[in-house]
Design a protein around this motif. Sequence first.
Motif, PDB file in Angstrom:
ATOM      1  N   ASP A  88       0.847  -1.187   0.000  1.00 47.85           N
ATOM      2  CA  ASP A  88       0.000   0.000   0.000  1.00 47.85           C
ATOM      3  C   ASP A  88       0.887   1.243   0.000  1.00 47.85           C
ATOM      4  OD1 ASP A  88      -1.552   2.271   1.516  1.00 47.85           O
ATOM      5  OD2 ASP A  88      -3.063   0.875   0.772  1.00 47.85           O
ATOM      6  N   PRO A  89       0.623   2.206  -0.893  1.00 46.09           N
ATOM      7  CA  PRO A  89       1.520   3.357  -1.033  1.00 46.09           C
ATOM      8  C   PRO A  89       1.533   4.292   0.166  1.00 46.09           C
ATOM      9  CG  PRO A  89      -0.461   3.687  -2.333  1.00 46.09           C
ATOM     10  CD  PRO A  89      -0.502   2.275  -1.842  1.00 46.09           C
ATOM     11  N   VAL A  90       0.481   4.256   0.984  1.00 44.65           N
ATOM     12  CA  VAL A  90       0.381   5.190   2.102  1.00 44.65           C
ATOM     13  C   VAL A  90       0.595   4.497   3.445  1.00 44.65           C
ATOM     14  CG1 VAL A  90      -1.117   6.824   3.300  1.00 44.65           C
ATOM     15  CG2 VAL A  90      -1.128   6.721   0.794  1.00 44.65           C
ATOM     16  N   THR A  91      -0.036   3.329   3.634  1.00 42.54           N
ATOM     17  CA  THR A  91       0.016   2.658   4.933  1.00 42.54           C
ATOM     18  C   THR A  91       1.166   1.666   5.049  1.00 42.54           C
ATOM     19  OG1 THR A  91      -1.420   0.833   4.246  1.00 42.54           O
ATOM     20  CG2 THR A  91      -2.484   2.837   5.092  1.00 42.54           C
ATOM     21  N   TRP A  92       1.809   1.338   3.941  1.00 41.80           N
ATOM     22  CA  TRP A  92       2.903   0.352   3.927  1.00 41.80           C
ATOM     23  C   TRP A  92       2.414  -1.021   4.403  1.00 41.80           C
ATOM     24  CZ3 TRP A  92       8.228   1.148   2.626  1.00 41.80           C
ATOM     25  CH2 TRP A  92       8.483   2.435   2.133  1.00 41.80           C
ATOM     26  N   GLU A  93       1.228  -1.384   4.004  1.00 42.90           N
ATOM     27  CA  GLU A  93       0.711  -2.713   4.291  1.00 42.90           C
ATOM     28  C   GLU A  93       0.924  -3.607   3.075  1.00 42.90           C
ATOM     29  OE1 GLU A  93      -2.967  -1.192   7.111  1.00 42.90           O
ATOM     30  OE2 GLU A  93      -3.287  -1.622   4.998  1.00 42.90           O
ATOM     31  N   PHE A  94       1.355  -4.844   3.320  1.00 36.39           N
ATOM     32  CA  PHE A  94       1.393  -5.816   2.243  1.00 36.39           C
ATOM     33  C   PHE A  94      -0.027  -6.267   1.953  1.00 36.39           C
ATOM     34  CE2 PHE A  94       5.696  -6.201   1.377  1.00 36.39           C
ATOM     35  CZ  PHE A  94       6.428  -6.200   2.548  1.00 36.39           C
ATOM     36  N   LYS A  95      -0.328  -6.408   0.662  1.00 34.20           N
ATOM     37  CA  LYS A  95      -1.659  -6.810   0.239  1.00 34.20           C
ATOM     38  C   LYS A  95      -1.517  -7.860  -0.847  1.00 34.20           C
ATOM     39  CE  LYS A  95      -3.081  -2.847  -1.221  1.00 34.20           C
ATOM     40  NZ  LYS A  95      -3.978  -1.777  -1.703  1.00 34.20           N
ATOM     41  N   PRO A  96      -2.562  -8.657  -1.052  1.00 28.90           N
ATOM     42  CA  PRO A  96      -2.513  -9.621  -2.139  1.00 28.90           C
ATOM     43  C   PRO A  96      -2.345  -8.935  -3.485  1.00 28.90           C
ATOM     44  CG  PRO A  96      -4.343 -10.080  -0.664  1.00 28.90           C
ATOM     45  CD  PRO A  96      -3.817  -8.736  -0.284  1.00 28.90           C
ATOM     46  N   GLY A  97      -1.476  -9.479  -4.302  1.00 29.73           N
ATOM     47  CA  GLY A  97      -1.365  -9.070  -5.689  1.00 29.73           C
ATOM     48  C   GLY A  97      -1.808 -10.255  -6.509  1.00 29.73           C
ATOM     49  N   LEU A  98      -0.948 -10.737  -7.394  1.00 31.72           N
ATOM     50  CA  LEU A  98      -1.267 -11.959  -8.122  1.00 31.72           C
ATOM     51  C   LEU A  98      -1.252 -13.175  -7.196  1.00 31.72           C
ATOM     52  CD1 LEU A  98       0.610 -11.296 -11.473  1.00 31.72           C
ATOM     53  CD2 LEU A  98      -1.859 -11.463 -11.143  1.00 31.72           C
ATOM     54  N   ALA A  99      -0.609 -13.039  -6.052  1.00 29.50           N
ATOM     55  CA  ALA A  99      -0.706 -14.073  -5.007  1.00 29.50           C
ATOM     56  C   ALA A  99      -1.749 -13.634  -3.991  1.00 29.50           C
ATOM     57  CB  ALA A  99       0.644 -14.267  -4.325  1.00 29.50           C
ATOM     58  N   ARG A 100      -2.746 -14.463  -3.751  1.00 25.97           N
ATOM     59  CA  ARG A 100      -3.775 -14.108  -2.769  1.00 25.97           C
ATOM     60  C   ARG A 100      -3.374 -14.545  -1.365  1.00 25.97           C
ATOM     61  NH1 ARG A 100      -7.018 -18.644  -1.833  1.00 25.97           N
ATOM     62  NH2 ARG A 100      -6.853 -20.286  -3.405  1.00 25.97           N
ATOM     63  N   GLU A 101      -2.441 -15.483  -1.268  1.00 25.28           N
ATOM     64  CA  GLU A 101      -1.909 -15.912   0.021  1.00 25.28           C
ATOM     65  C   GLU A 101      -0.412 -16.152  -0.129  1.00 25.28           C
ATOM     66  OE1 GLU A 101      -3.724 -19.329   1.814  1.00 25.28           O
ATOM     67  OE2 GLU A 101      -5.692 -18.842   1.004  1.00 25.28           O
ATOM     68  N   TRP A 102       0.314 -15.999   0.961  1.00 23.66           N
ATOM     69  CA  TRP A 102       1.729 -16.353   0.960  1.00 23.66           C
ATOM     70  C   TRP A 102       2.116 -16.837   2.342  1.00 23.66           C
ATOM     71  CZ3 TRP A 102      -0.423 -11.619   0.655  1.00 23.66           C
ATOM     72  CH2 TRP A 102      -0.109 -10.680   1.630  1.00 23.66           C
ATOM     73  N   SER A 103       3.085 -17.720   2.411  1.00 24.57           N
ATOM     74  CA  SER A 103       3.471 -18.265   3.712  1.00 24.57           C
ATOM     75  C   SER A 103       4.974 -18.495   3.746  1.00 24.57           C
ATOM     76  CB  SER A 103       2.733 -19.578   3.992  1.00 24.57           C
ATOM     77  OG  SER A 103       3.050 -20.550   3.011  1.00 24.57           O
ATOM     78  N   LEU A 104       5.525 -18.360   4.946  1.00 23.98           N
ATOM     79  CA  LEU A 104       6.949 -18.583   5.186  1.00 23.98           C
ATOM     80  C   LEU A 104       7.076 -19.719   6.181  1.00 23.98           C
ATOM     81  CD1 LEU A 104       9.940 -17.568   4.929  1.00 23.98           C
ATOM     82  CD2 LEU A 104       9.451 -16.082   6.885  1.00 23.98           C
ATOM     83  N   SER A 105       7.859 -20.732   5.844  1.00 21.85           N
ATOM     84  CA  SER A 105       8.018 -21.876   6.730  1.00 21.85           C
ATOM     85  C   SER A 105       8.714 -21.460   8.017  1.00 21.85           C
ATOM     86  CB  SER A 105       8.815 -22.987   6.038  1.00 21.85           C
ATOM     87  OG  SER A 105      10.124 -22.528   5.745  1.00 21.85           O
ATOM     88  N   GLU A 106       8.558 -22.283   9.060  1.00 22.73           N
ATOM     89  CA  GLU A 106       9.107 -21.947  10.359  1.00 22.73           C
ATOM     90  C   GLU A 106      10.628 -21.853  10.346  1.00 22.73           C
ATOM     91  OE1 GLU A 106       7.571 -24.415  13.441  1.00 22.73           O
ATOM     92  OE2 GLU A 106       5.481 -23.992  12.961  1.00 22.73           O
ATOM     93  N   ASP A 107      11.288 -22.604   9.455  1.00 24.02           N
ATOM     94  CA  ASP A 107      12.746 -22.526   9.390  1.00 24.02           C
ATOM     95  C   ASP A 107      13.232 -21.395   8.490  1.00 24.02           C
ATOM     96  OD1 ASP A 107      12.253 -23.453   6.840  1.00 24.02           O
ATOM     97  OD2 ASP A 107      13.346 -25.350   7.074  1.00 24.02           O
ATOM     98  N   GLY A 108      12.290 -20.630   7.916  1.00 23.45           N
ATOM     99  CA  GLY A 108      12.659 -19.471   7.098  1.00 23.45           C
ATOM    100  C   GLY A 108      13.214 -19.818   5.735  1.00 23.45           C
TER     101      GLY A 108
END
Length: 608
Positions: A144-164
Amino acid sequence: MIRGSTIRATAIYLAIAGMAVLAVSCGSSASPTAAPPASEPAAPAVSAAPETQAAPAAETMAKPEATAAPAQSLAPVPAAAARQEGSVTAEPTPVPEPADSTRMPEGTLTVSEFDYDTESWLPWEGVTQRFYWERVMETLLLLDPVTWEFKPGLAREWSLSEDGKTVTYVLEEGVQFHGGYGEFTASDAAYSLDEWLYNEESTHPSVAAQLQAAPEVRALDTYTVQVEYTKNPFLTAFMDLSSGNNGTGMLSRAYVTEVGLDAARRKAIGTGPYEFVEHKLGESMELEAAEGVHWRIVPQWQTLKFRITPEASTRLAQVLSGEVDIALLPGSFKRQAEAANVRTILNPGVAGVFIVPVVYIPGTTGIDAPDPNNPNANPRFREALSLAINRQELADVVFAGGAVPTGITDLSPISLGYDARWEEPDAYDPERAKQLLEETGNAGLAFEFQQRPLGGIPEGPQLAEAIAGMWEAVGLDVDLKLNLQGSAHSKLRRARELEGKIWLMRLGHLTDTTRRLISQYRCTTERTALFACNPELEALTPKIEASTNLVEKDELIRQAYGIILDERTVIPVVQTASLYAIGPRVGSWSPRLGERFTTELESVGHAN
């Protein structure tokens, strides 16, 4: 596992403190609306607009509120509870209302820039050209250009594994490429990511850090793509793929396979709100609103044209004459544009300019035995240097209002460790500075002040001269060296002659400053001259480097910068800014904070 959809960039680490999983409900992203930004050289005269009304008040883009900055301001979810439940659901940040989707695109919006970087439509060939390819090609995530929030783009979900080490993206379904090249799928995403990472022509600055972690890209199914970092964790991987952080655009694998990379370099096929029409190298580009109702945002302008105009004064004149609607200008043109009755938007945070009192260089003194005769090693002397600087005067006079005073260096609201409280600089207090110089035995001290070229900041020599004058006003004896080139600087370093000197430097903002912390603040690093050799920092940097937990790493980096800034290991001066001159046909607009070129042009509204 850490999951996200609409999450504030600076809060993401804090909001998931202690969690095993953060699950956030995902919805389609929407467009921004509102105010503001941009930058580059100095300012000759431009004829003023007719004197019909008072000059419009300048808009200055505001940094996000400090709601998410200090870690202690958010109560972490107990880790035990997260493990017991298996997941923790957080309230999604409200998505802004989209632009009026009932209003079909109309009219032509013309934008004037100083160059188009490589003029390639392959996203991995350069950086700043994304201001035009982002209109045609989209990224997996949006910022988001003002709030600096990540939002869905072409990916509607994303996840990072616990080991990074593993990032998984679940894609929007049914998104179509322009030109009849079919649906965007994981095959296209995997191809785009693989080319961004491994194409031998890739010049993208984010790639080198990614490659150190040896990523492997694979499509798991039609709508799921995964990047596994086989060598070491890469905790900010998803951030590097967002629209606001050097993300790469998604190409049609079928199109590039059909026409080849050379042709795809000159004509783009994407999924964005605008379609490619024409590109005249070195001159202009033309885009047209995509047919039908775009899956994410319907732009308000039917045609989008870009012009290359190298001279900033000419760009301003183009806005005055009405032939251009938006022009990117150096921040130093702010007053000139306002005097000509042109609406302006100032976008601070393009780069940080700061002072480095060099304390320690590997090989010259022992880690625990800094030179006792080096005044730079005394935090109270460094405080005196800082208090003697009138930052507001520098911003107003040297940069003609086109910079903002700052108390922060190379962090932005998207950076790990960022704390909004650091934005406030030291107050100008020359009397206290004199007192500290007396108390530390440094009144009348003679030292060398080196100004290295500040990439993209032509005001560097004038800034150094002004700072030297302020130090001399409190009784210091400054030997100023202007435009000291990198080769000369390296020669001095090899001769061990930098310790005790003071530098003026510039650094761009990074999402993850781990490597910079290690190279510049760690006593055992031999690659570069250190800004300081601090035992607390020395203890923190191995922990930062080894951390595989995003929340932990965010807090460790915050602790490190707390030490750096509290002890004035470096002395922030100003954040440079970009400037937009805006014509009367343009209504609301929310360009991205901290960018040095035009962004979010699909969100530009009509004045009426």
